[in-house]
Scaffold this motif. Structure first.
Motif, PDB file in Angstrom:
ATOM      1  N   TRP A 176       0.712  -1.217   0.088  1.00 14.74           N
ATOM      2  CA  TRP A 176      -0.186   0.120   0.057  1.00 14.74           C
ATOM      3  C   TRP A 176       0.744   1.172  -0.074  1.00 14.74           C
ATOM      4  CZ3 TRP A 176       0.545   3.408   3.846  1.00 14.74           C
ATOM      5  CH2 TRP A 176       0.984   3.007   5.175  1.00 14.74           C
ATOM      6  N   MET A 177       2.009   1.166   0.613  1.00 20.76           N
ATOM      7  CA  MET A 177       2.837   2.561   0.800  1.00 20.76           C
ATOM      8  C   MET A 177       3.774   2.712  -0.501  1.00 20.76           C
ATOM      9  SD  MET A 177       4.549  -0.424   1.579  1.00 20.76           S
ATOM     10  CE  MET A 177       4.182  -0.522   3.334  1.00 20.76           C
ATOM     11  N   LEU A 178       3.426   1.931  -1.518  1.00 18.94           N
ATOM     12  CA  LEU A 178       4.233   2.075  -2.764  1.00 18.94           C
ATOM     13  C   LEU A 178       3.167   2.412  -3.956  1.00 18.94           C
ATOM     14  CD1 LEU A 178       6.703  -0.779  -3.104  1.00 18.94           C
ATOM     15  CD2 LEU A 178       7.008   1.666  -2.229  1.00 18.94           C
ATOM     16  N   HIS A 179       1.906   2.613  -3.578  1.00 22.65           N
ATOM     17  CA  HIS A 179       1.043   2.682  -4.565  1.00 22.65           C
ATOM     18  C   HIS A 179       0.907   4.082  -5.215  1.00 22.65           C
ATOM     19  CE1 HIS A 179      -2.660   1.120  -6.791  1.00 22.65           C
ATOM     20  NE2 HIS A 179      -3.411   2.722  -6.450  1.00 22.65           N
ATOM     21  N   ASP A 180       1.116   5.125  -4.443  1.00 23.66           N
ATOM     22  CA  ASP A 180       1.264   6.300  -5.128  1.00 23.66           C
ATOM     23  C   ASP A 180       2.464   6.431  -6.206  1.00 23.66           C
ATOM     24  OD1 ASP A 180      -0.734   7.851  -3.850  1.00 23.66           O
ATOM     25  OD2 ASP A 180       0.449   8.096  -2.144  1.00 23.66           O
ATOM     26  N   LEU A 181       3.452   5.982  -5.888  1.00 23.38           N
ATOM     27  CA  LEU A 181       4.612   5.773  -6.796  1.00 23.38           C
ATOM     28  C   LEU A 181       4.436   5.076  -8.044  1.00 23.38           C
ATOM     29  CD1 LEU A 181       7.595   5.140  -4.159  1.00 23.38           C
ATOM     30  CD2 LEU A 181       6.831   7.317  -5.262  1.00 23.38           C
ATOM     31  N   LEU A 182       3.543   3.982  -7.746  1.00 25.84           N
ATOM     32  CA  LEU A 182       3.045   3.136  -9.000  1.00 25.84           C
ATOM     33  C   LEU A 182       2.033   3.838  -9.847  1.00 25.84           C
ATOM     34  CD1 LEU A 182       2.466   0.572 -10.811  1.00 25.84           C
ATOM     35  CD2 LEU A 182       0.732  -0.159  -9.007  1.00 25.84           C
ATOM     36  N   VAL A 183       1.247   4.437  -9.236  1.00 25.61           N
ATOM     37  CA  VAL A 183       0.448   5.448  -9.920  1.00 25.61           C
ATOM     38  C   VAL A 183       1.208   6.513 -11.078  1.00 25.61           C
ATOM     39  CG1 VAL A 183      -1.399   7.369  -9.829  1.00 25.61           C
ATOM     40  CG2 VAL A 183      -1.617   5.401  -8.474  1.00 25.61           C
ATOM     41  N   ASN A 184       2.253   7.113 -10.271  1.00 24.80           N
ATOM     42  CA  ASN A 184       2.945   7.957 -11.141  1.00 24.80           C
ATOM     43  C   ASN A 184       3.689   7.205 -12.307  1.00 24.80           C
ATOM     44  OD1 ASN A 184       2.600  10.113  -9.228  1.00 24.80           O
ATOM     45  ND2 ASN A 184       4.363   9.618  -8.259  1.00 24.80           N
ATOM     46  N   GLU A 185       4.284   6.051 -12.121  1.00 25.51           N
ATOM     47  CA  GLU A 185       5.024   5.123 -13.275  1.00 25.51           C
ATOM     48  C   GLU A 185       3.854   4.935 -14.293  1.00 25.51           C
ATOM     49  OE1 GLU A 185       7.920   4.845 -13.821  1.00 25.51           O
ATOM     50  OE2 GLU A 185       8.899   5.667 -11.991  1.00 25.51           O
ATOM     51  N   ALA A 186       2.589   4.249 -13.834  1.00 27.50           N
ATOM     52  CA  ALA A 186       1.670   3.940 -14.648  1.00 27.50           C
ATOM     53  C   ALA A 186       1.194   5.116 -15.589  1.00 27.50           C
ATOM     54  CB  ALA A 186       0.591   3.351 -14.113  1.00 27.50           C
ATOM     55  N   ILE A 187       1.009   6.262 -15.039  1.00 25.82           N
ATOM     56  CA  ILE A 187       0.568   7.307 -15.774  1.00 25.82           C
ATOM     57  C   ILE A 187       1.534   7.938 -16.869  1.00 25.82           C
ATOM     58  CG2 ILE A 187      -0.038   9.886 -15.603  1.00 25.82           C
ATOM     59  CD1 ILE A 187      -1.515   9.473 -12.986  1.00 25.82           C
ATOM     60  N   ARG A 188       2.798   7.701 -16.389  1.00 24.76           N
ATOM     61  CA  ARG A 188       3.955   7.875 -17.647  1.00 24.76           C
ATOM     62  C   ARG A 188       4.062   7.126 -18.699  1.00 24.76           C
ATOM     63  NH1 ARG A 188       7.608   4.884 -18.608  1.00 24.76           N
ATOM     64  NH2 ARG A 188       7.232   3.755 -16.564  1.00 24.76           N
ATOM     65  N   ALA A 189       3.624   5.876 -18.334  1.00 23.93           N
ATOM     66  CA  ALA A 189       3.719   4.712 -19.397  1.00 23.93           C
ATOM     67  C   ALA A 189       2.430   4.793 -20.352  1.00 23.93           C
ATOM     68  CB  ALA A 189       3.657   3.231 -18.824  1.00 23.93           C
ATOM     69  N   LEU A 190       1.295   5.182 -19.623  1.00 26.81           N
ATOM     70  CA  LEU A 190      -0.008   5.153 -20.386  1.00 26.81           C
ATOM     71  C   LEU A 190       0.149   6.637 -21.408  1.00 26.81           C
ATOM     72  CD1 LEU A 190      -2.659   4.235 -17.810  1.00 26.81           C
ATOM     73  CD2 LEU A 190      -2.001   2.887 -19.652  1.00 26.81           C
ATOM     74  N   SER A 191       0.541   7.799 -20.850  1.00 19.66           N
ATOM     75  CA  SER A 191       0.971   8.902 -21.562  1.00 19.66           C
ATOM     76  C   SER A 191       1.727   8.502 -22.557  1.00 19.66           C
ATOM     77  CB  SER A 191       1.457   9.798 -20.713  1.00 19.66           C
ATOM     78  OG  SER A 191       1.869  11.016 -21.512  1.00 19.66           O
ATOM     79  N   SER A 192       2.748   7.678 -22.554  1.00 14.83           N
ATOM     80  CA  SER A 192       3.807   7.494 -23.853  1.00 14.83           C
ATOM     81  C   SER A 192       2.950   6.654 -24.595  1.00 14.83           C
ATOM     82  CB  SER A 192       4.667   6.624 -23.144  1.00 14.83           C
ATOM     83  OG  SER A 192       5.437   7.309 -22.313  1.00 14.83           O
ATOM     84  N   LEU A 193       2.006   5.745 -24.417  1.00 16.76           N
ATOM     85  CA  LEU A 193       1.164   4.904 -25.059  1.00 16.76           C
ATOM     86  C   LEU A 193       0.118   5.585 -25.931  1.00 16.76           C
ATOM     87  CD1 LEU A 193       0.404   2.124 -26.227  1.00 16.76           C
ATOM     88  CD2 LEU A 193      -0.974   1.840 -24.257  1.00 16.76           C
ATOM     89  N   LEU A 194      -0.448   6.863 -25.324  1.00 22.01           N
ATOM     90  CA  LEU A 194      -1.370   7.674 -25.952  1.00 22.01           C
ATOM     91  C   LEU A 194      -0.598   8.263 -27.013  1.00 22.01           C
ATOM     92  CD1 LEU A 194      -3.077   9.305 -22.936  1.00 22.01           C
ATOM     93  CD2 LEU A 194      -4.321   7.915 -24.646  1.00 22.01           C
ATOM     94  N   ASP A 195       0.507   9.106 -26.705  1.00 25.39           N
ATOM     95  CA  ASP A 195       1.283   9.610 -27.736  1.00 25.39           C
ATOM     96  C   ASP A 195       1.514   8.675 -29.070  1.00 25.39           C
ATOM     97  OD1 ASP A 195       1.192  11.882 -26.287  1.00 25.39           O
ATOM     98  OD2 ASP A 195       3.304  11.525 -25.370  1.00 25.39           O
ATOM     99  N   LYS A 196       2.005   7.239 -28.568  1.00 23.40           N
ATOM    100  CA  LYS A 196       2.357   6.408 -29.684  1.00 23.40           C
ATOM    101  C   LYS A 196       1.275   6.159 -30.510  1.00 23.40           C
ATOM    102  CE  LYS A 196       3.708   1.734 -30.124  1.00 23.40           C
ATOM    103  NZ  LYS A 196       4.298   0.299 -29.399  1.00 23.40           N
ATOM    104  N   THR A 197      -0.107   5.929 -29.884  1.00 20.31           N
ATOM    105  CA  THR A 197      -1.138   5.594 -30.674  1.00 20.31           C
ATOM    106  C   THR A 197      -1.764   6.774 -31.497  1.00 20.31           C
ATOM    107  OG1 THR A 197      -1.955   4.228 -28.913  1.00 20.31           O
ATOM    108  CG2 THR A 197      -3.543   4.574 -30.434  1.00 20.31           C
TER     109      THR A 197
END
Length: 527
Positions: free
Chosen positions: A69-90
């Protein structure tokens, strides 16, 4: 970590690598879903949506179980980064003859995949940092984040569609029972405030700046927030009457943000509510203050730690401020160092100060800087903004009893000053971590070497020299070699003697030597 070690880029921790790859994995799951969902949508759109929702729920449950649970905020940042890159790629993959239906389906899958992050373990959401394509899902699904502590909704519609945003915001706030910090600029309403009162019992800080629906009547609702310590009402329709109501009913309020009418508010309360003697305010920010208003501030707000005041020579006497026993941060605007007795104020209160901001202050000479260094021995932040620094007529001849600026961590000088004055500041602040020099200061290679010979700035982490017509590659190399803790060296684009080839060489030099220094152009105004 030692200074020597911190100058080199270190291998990423396994925890960070795992979170980064997990963020990429979330984006890969979205990519894997694109084709089957697109094909299913052509046959049965409703089933396609149900299937996608089911898959998202499964992934969310998988992450909820396996990520601490204490790492979830950090995971969110990384997932948003990756999804944002996928949006640009698409977006880039959509050719001139591409199928728009397929493209829309792919984008919907990516946006929908952001919902895998919506669990009770997410505690911080700042909408301004989220890509615009993903913001809609955050606005519509915020109610799922019942563990949120910090929520910054940004400017929402900018005040254009307040009524349209109200329902979604209220729906979300009804579930956010752990919320302590809430920012709703432009679009806050009384109905939203009522929802906060009923459901966000732990709220400590509320920012509704620029919300035109917030009026004096709104203060009756705000007064019911028992744990509220800070409320920002700048550029709302709250007038003197509303602020009076707020201060009288919310006796625990410590900060009301910038309020140019605070002096008149205290005068009104002093005149009409004799039984009320003191408030718990710890921050005072006003552009207008008469002598009587400053006296009332000292008398009625004895716990002020941060004071920002615009001085009017004809109406106020700054010496009143020495009555503030807990003053730690002082910001003075439009005054004279000697004529307005700033020296005398520092003589009495300087030992308390950790932050001194002087803006449009005249009569500052080398003697004044020496007085500041001696009278404010624990000063951690010094700002000279658009001040007039003058040549001294007679120099302070006594030996300095205290080593100057030894506790200074942050120095900002956006004023014209002499080499002697700048040398005094920069050669003595041996523990400084942040330096910002404005465009009026023109350093040379020789002057830079002179500073670094006397003070290597080994603890300096960020250096901003906003513009230079004289500094060359020699200075850059010397700065990198001397400042062993340096992490950010910016505004090299404004050094006119550096060519693009020079800047490319600097980047390669840093990379080859594995220095932990970022030279990417950025603009920050938080100094």
């Amino acid at each position: 970590m030692s200074v020597t070690m911190s100058r080199y880029k270190q291998p990423k921790k396994l925890e960070n690598l795992a979170l980064c790859r997990l963020g990429d994995w979330v984006a890969q799951q979205a990519e894997c879903q694109m084709l089957p969902i697109a094909m299913l949508s052509q046959k049965d759109p409703s089933t396609a949506q149900d299937t996608l929702s089911h898959n998202v729920d499964c992934i969310r449950g998988y992450l909820d179980v396996n990520v601490p649970w204490m790492l979830h905020d950090l995971l969110v940042n990384e997932a948003i980064r990756a999804l944002s890159s996928l949006l640009d790629k698409t977006k880039q993959s959509l050719g001139f003859r591409g199928c728009m239906g397929k493209f829309v389906s792919q984008m919907n899958v990516i946006v929908k995949m952001a919902e895998v992050l919506f669990t009770k373990n997410l505690t911080i959401v700042s909408v301004d940092t989220i890509p615009k394509m993903l913001r809609t899902v955050f606005y519509s699904k915020l109610y799922m984040l019942n563990g949120l502590v910090y929520l910054n909704l940004g400017s929402l519609s900018g005040g254009w569609k307040t009524s349209d945003m109200e329902y979604a915001v209220i729906k979300s706030l009804k579930e956010l029972h752990r919320l302590k910090y809430l920012f709703i600029n432009y679009d806050c309403t009384d109905n939203i405030l009522r929802c906060v009162v009923e459901n966000c019992k732990l709220l400590e800080k509320l920012d509704v700046s620029c919300s035109k629906c917030i009026t004096n009547e709104s203060m009756d609702i705000v007064a019911k927030m028992k744990n509220l310590r800070s409320v920002q009402l700048y550029r709302t329709f709250v007038t003197l009457e509303g602020f009076v109501k707020l201060l009288i009913k919310c006796r625990n309020i410590e900060d009301i943000g910038r309020c140019d009418e605070i002096g008149k508010i205290l005068e009104y309360i002093d005149l009409n509510y004799c039984e009320i003697t003191t408030f718990n305010l710890k921050s005072y920010v006003s552009r207008y203050a008469t002598l009587n208003q400053l006296q009332l501030a000292v008398q009625m707000c004895p716990y002020i730690r941060s004071m920002t005041v615009f001085h009017n020579t004809l109406q106020s006497d700054l010496m009143v401020l020495i009555g503030l026993g807990e003053l730690k941060e002082l910001k003075l605007l439009s005054c004279d160092f000697y004529a307005d007795q700033i020296k005398q104020i520092l003589q009495v209160k300087g030992c308390n100060l950790v932050n001194l901001h002087l803006e449009h202050v005249d009569q500052i000479d080398l003697n004044a800087l020496m007085y500041i260094s001696q009278m404010c021995p624990f000063l951690e932040s010094l700002t000279l903004y658009n001040c007039t620094l003058i040549q001294h007529t007679s120099l302070y001849t006594k030996k300095l009893e205290i080593e100057p600026f030894r506790n200074l961590k942050k120095i900002t000088c956006v004023s014209t000053c002499t080499d002697e004055q700048l040398l005094f500041m920069l050669t003595n602040c041996i523990n400084v971590q942040f330096i910002h020099l404005g465009t009026a200061i023109q350093l040379t290679d020789e002057f830079m070497f002179n500073i670094l010979d006397k003070n290597p700035l080994v603890y300096l982490k960020e250096l901003r020299i906003m513009q230079s017509d004289f500094l060359t590659m020699i200075s850059v190399q010397r700065i990198i070699q001397s400042c062993m803790s340096l992490e950010i060296l910016v505004e090299l684009e404004s050094w006119t003697l550096l060519t693009e080839n020079d800047r490319e060489y600097i980047r390669n030099y840093i990379k080859v030597n594995n220095y932990n220094i970022d030279t990417a152009p950025i603009r920050r105004y938080d100094s």
